[in-house]
Write a protein that holds these residues in place. Structure first.
Motif, PDB file in Angstrom:
ATOM      1  N   GLY A   1      59.953  11.872  43.330  1.00 13.09           N
ATOM      2  CA  GLY A   1      61.377  12.011  43.106  1.00 13.09           C
ATOM      3  C   GLY A   1      61.738  11.772  41.658  1.00 13.09           C
ATOM      4  O   GLY A   1      60.878  11.829  40.779  1.00 13.09           O
ATOM      5  N   THR A   2      63.015  11.474  41.430  1.00 11.31           N
ATOM      6  CA  THR A   2      63.500  11.304  40.069  1.00 11.31           C
ATOM      7  C   THR A   2      64.398  10.064  39.965  1.00 11.31           C
ATOM      8  O   THR A   2      64.866   9.536  40.968  1.00 11.31           O
ATOM      9  CB  THR A   2      64.321  12.531  39.610  1.00 11.31           C
ATOM     10  OG1 THR A   2      65.444  12.684  40.482  1.00 11.31           O
ATOM     11  CG2 THR A   2      63.478  13.793  39.613  1.00 11.31           C
TER      12      THR A   2
ATOM     13  N   THR B   1      70.298   5.880  41.119  1.00  8.73           N
ATOM     14  CA  THR B   1      70.108   7.336  41.117  1.00  8.73           C
ATOM     15  C   THR B   1      68.769   7.754  41.709  1.00  8.73           C
ATOM     16  O   THR B   1      68.441   8.945  41.687  1.00  8.73           O
ATOM     17  CB  THR B   1      70.210   7.902  39.683  1.00  8.73           C
ATOM     18  OG1 THR B   1      69.120   7.398  38.888  1.00  8.73           O
ATOM     19  CG2 THR B   1      71.540   7.542  39.033  1.00  8.73           C
ATOM     20  N   LEU B   2      68.000   6.810  42.232  1.00  7.52           N
ATOM     21  CA  LEU B   2      66.686   7.117  42.810  1.00  7.52           C
ATOM     22  C   LEU B   2      66.833   8.201  43.879  1.00  7.52           C
ATOM     23  O   LEU B   2      67.594   8.045  44.828  1.00  7.52           O
ATOM     24  CB  LEU B   2      66.095   5.850  43.421  1.00  7.52           C
ATOM     25  CG  LEU B   2      64.663   5.941  43.933  1.00  7.52           C
ATOM     26  CD1 LEU B   2      63.987   4.593  43.756  1.00  7.52           C
ATOM     27  CD2 LEU B   2      64.588   6.394  45.351  1.00  7.52           C
TER      28      LEU B   2
ATOM     29  N   LEU C   1      64.261   8.163  53.590  1.00  3.39           N
ATOM     30  CA  LEU C   1      63.343   7.587  52.612  1.00  3.39           C
ATOM     31  C   LEU C   1      64.097   7.046  51.396  1.00  3.39           C
ATOM     32  O   LEU C   1      63.796   5.962  50.904  1.00  3.39           O
ATOM     33  CB  LEU C   1      62.282   8.607  52.171  1.00  3.39           C
ATOM     34  CG  LEU C   1      61.250   8.087  51.159  1.00  3.39           C
ATOM     35  CD1 LEU C   1      60.556   6.812  51.662  1.00  3.39           C
ATOM     36  CD2 LEU C   1      60.236   9.160  50.833  1.00  3.39           C
ATOM     37  N   GLU C   2      65.102   7.769  50.929  1.00  2.77           N
ATOM     38  CA  GLU C   2      65.895   7.273  49.794  1.00  2.77           C
ATOM     39  C   GLU C   2      66.548   5.937  50.136  1.00  2.77           C
ATOM     40  O   GLU C   2      66.515   4.994  49.335  1.00  2.77           O
ATOM     41  CB  GLU C   2      66.965   8.294  49.395  1.00  2.77           C
ATOM     42  CG  GLU C   2      66.407   9.486  48.661  1.00  2.77           C
ATOM     43  CD  GLU C   2      67.422  10.565  48.352  1.00  2.77           C
ATOM     44  OE1 GLU C   2      67.030  11.537  47.691  1.00  2.77           O
ATOM     45  OE2 GLU C   2      68.600  10.457  48.764  1.00  2.77           O
ATOM     46  N   GLY C   3      67.123   5.848  51.329  1.00  3.82           N
ATOM     47  CA  GLY C   3      67.731   4.591  51.758  1.00  3.82           C
ATOM     48  C   GLY C   3      66.729   3.455  51.830  1.00  3.82           C
ATOM     49  O   GLY C   3      67.023   2.324  51.434  1.00  3.82           O
ATOM     50  N   HIS C   4      65.531   3.760  52.333  1.00  2.99           N
ATOM     51  CA  HIS C   4      64.498   2.727  52.447  1.00  2.99           C
ATOM     52  C   HIS C   4      64.031   2.278  51.066  1.00  2.99           C
ATOM     53  O   HIS C   4      63.849   1.080  50.830  1.00  2.99           O
ATOM     54  CB  HIS C   4      63.336   3.228  53.299  1.00  2.99           C
ATOM     55  CG  HIS C   4      62.440   2.129  53.748  1.00  2.99           C
ATOM     56  ND1 HIS C   4      61.158   2.344  54.177  1.00  2.99           N
ATOM     57  CD2 HIS C   4      62.626   0.780  53.834  1.00  2.99           C
ATOM     58  CE1 HIS C   4      60.588   1.190  54.500  1.00  2.99           C
ATOM     59  NE2 HIS C   4      61.468   0.232  54.309  1.00  2.99           N
ATOM     60  N   LEU C   5      63.834   3.219  50.146  1.00  4.06           N
ATOM     61  CA  LEU C   5      63.391   2.865  48.793  1.00  4.06           C
ATOM     62  C   LEU C   5      64.449   2.031  48.048  1.00  4.06           C
ATOM     63  O   LEU C   5      64.110   1.192  47.214  1.00  4.06           O
ATOM     64  CB  LEU C   5      63.050   4.119  47.987  1.00  4.06           C
ATOM     65  CG  LEU C   5      61.801   4.858  48.439  1.00  4.06           C
ATOM     66  CD1 LEU C   5      61.673   6.191  47.703  1.00  4.06           C
ATOM     67  CD2 LEU C   5      60.546   4.012  48.245  1.00  4.06           C
ATOM     68  N   LYS C   6      65.715   2.252  48.376  1.00  7.79           N
ATOM     69  CA  LYS C   6      66.799   1.488  47.737  1.00  7.79           C
ATOM     70  C   LYS C   6      67.022   0.134  48.409  1.00  7.79           C
ATOM     71  O   LYS C   6      67.714  -0.721  47.868  1.00  7.79           O
ATOM     72  CB  LYS C   6      68.095   2.305  47.759  1.00  7.79           C
ATOM     73  CG  LYS C   6      68.040   3.517  46.841  1.00  7.79           C
ATOM     74  CD  LYS C   6      69.325   4.329  46.921  1.00  7.79           C
ATOM     75  CE  LYS C   6      69.244   5.544  46.015  1.00  7.79           C
ATOM     76  NZ  LYS C   6      70.496   6.323  46.039  1.00  7.79           N
TER      77      LYS C   6
END
Length: 186
Positions: free
Chosen positions: A45-46, A72-73, A86-91
């Motif tokens: 990702g970015t 912004t991940l 996945l974005e929610g988990h990484l954050k």
């Protein structure tokens, strides 16, 4: 008198060329790509920059400092619900705790030139309020710079499904190292 004026002018230009010049990065066109690995594959990702600059002296890179907006991940290899999950988990607190730690920071100095446009850098990386040393190579070409870093997430208290801390994860293990590719425009 004319020679004295020319000598003073030459001295002024000489001193000016020895001073450091800070060049702000363009946060709109600069970017960071990340890639994390697990036993069964990888995700990427970015992230966006909040601020940053490079310092040059005599057209040679000497230092830099960057602030990354962790909120912004994003994940770029998934779509729809899986992407959001996945974005929610990484954050979340399992990983980067972006609600509590909205930024990460890298401050570095150049230890030596390793080629015409390449430099060995030593820095301090702060993620989740934890600062650790990092070494990497950064290359500068015109108004662009690139760097690649390999980061051990467990150095920053990110231990979720780490085989270094949890036994018998099998194919659920997530590797400790992740990669960052930084592309800067200034």
């Amino acid at each position: 008198m004319k020679k004295l004026s020319i000598s003073i002018l030459a001295l002024v230009f000489s001193v000016a060329s020895l001073t450091a010049q800070e060049k702000k990065i363009n946060t709109e066109t600069s970017n960071i790509t990340w890639k994390g690995y697990k036993v069964t594959g990888s995700h990427e990702g970015t992230l966006d920059f909040k601020d940053g600059s490079l310092v040059f002296k005599n057209d040679k890179l000497t230092a830099g400092e960057f602030v990354v907006d962790m909120t912004t991940l994003t994940v770029t290899d998934l779509e729809g619900g899986m992407k959001g999950k996945l974005e929610g988990h990484l954050k979340s607190d399992d990983f980067f705790s972006t609600e509590k730690n909205t930024t990460s920071k890298l401050v570095f100095t150049i230890s030596k030139a390793t080629g015409k446009n390449a430099y060995a850098a030593k820095g301090k990386l702060t993620i989740k309020g934890i600062t650790k040393p990092v070494d990497f190579t950064i290359s500068v070409y015109g108004s662009k710079a690139t760097a690649s870093l390999k980061i051990d997430r467990t150095d920053f208290d990110i231990k979720y499904k780490s085989g270094s801390f949890i036994e018998n994860l099998g194919d659920k293990a997530i590797y400790d190292d992740f990669d960052l590719v930084v592309d800067l425009q200034f």
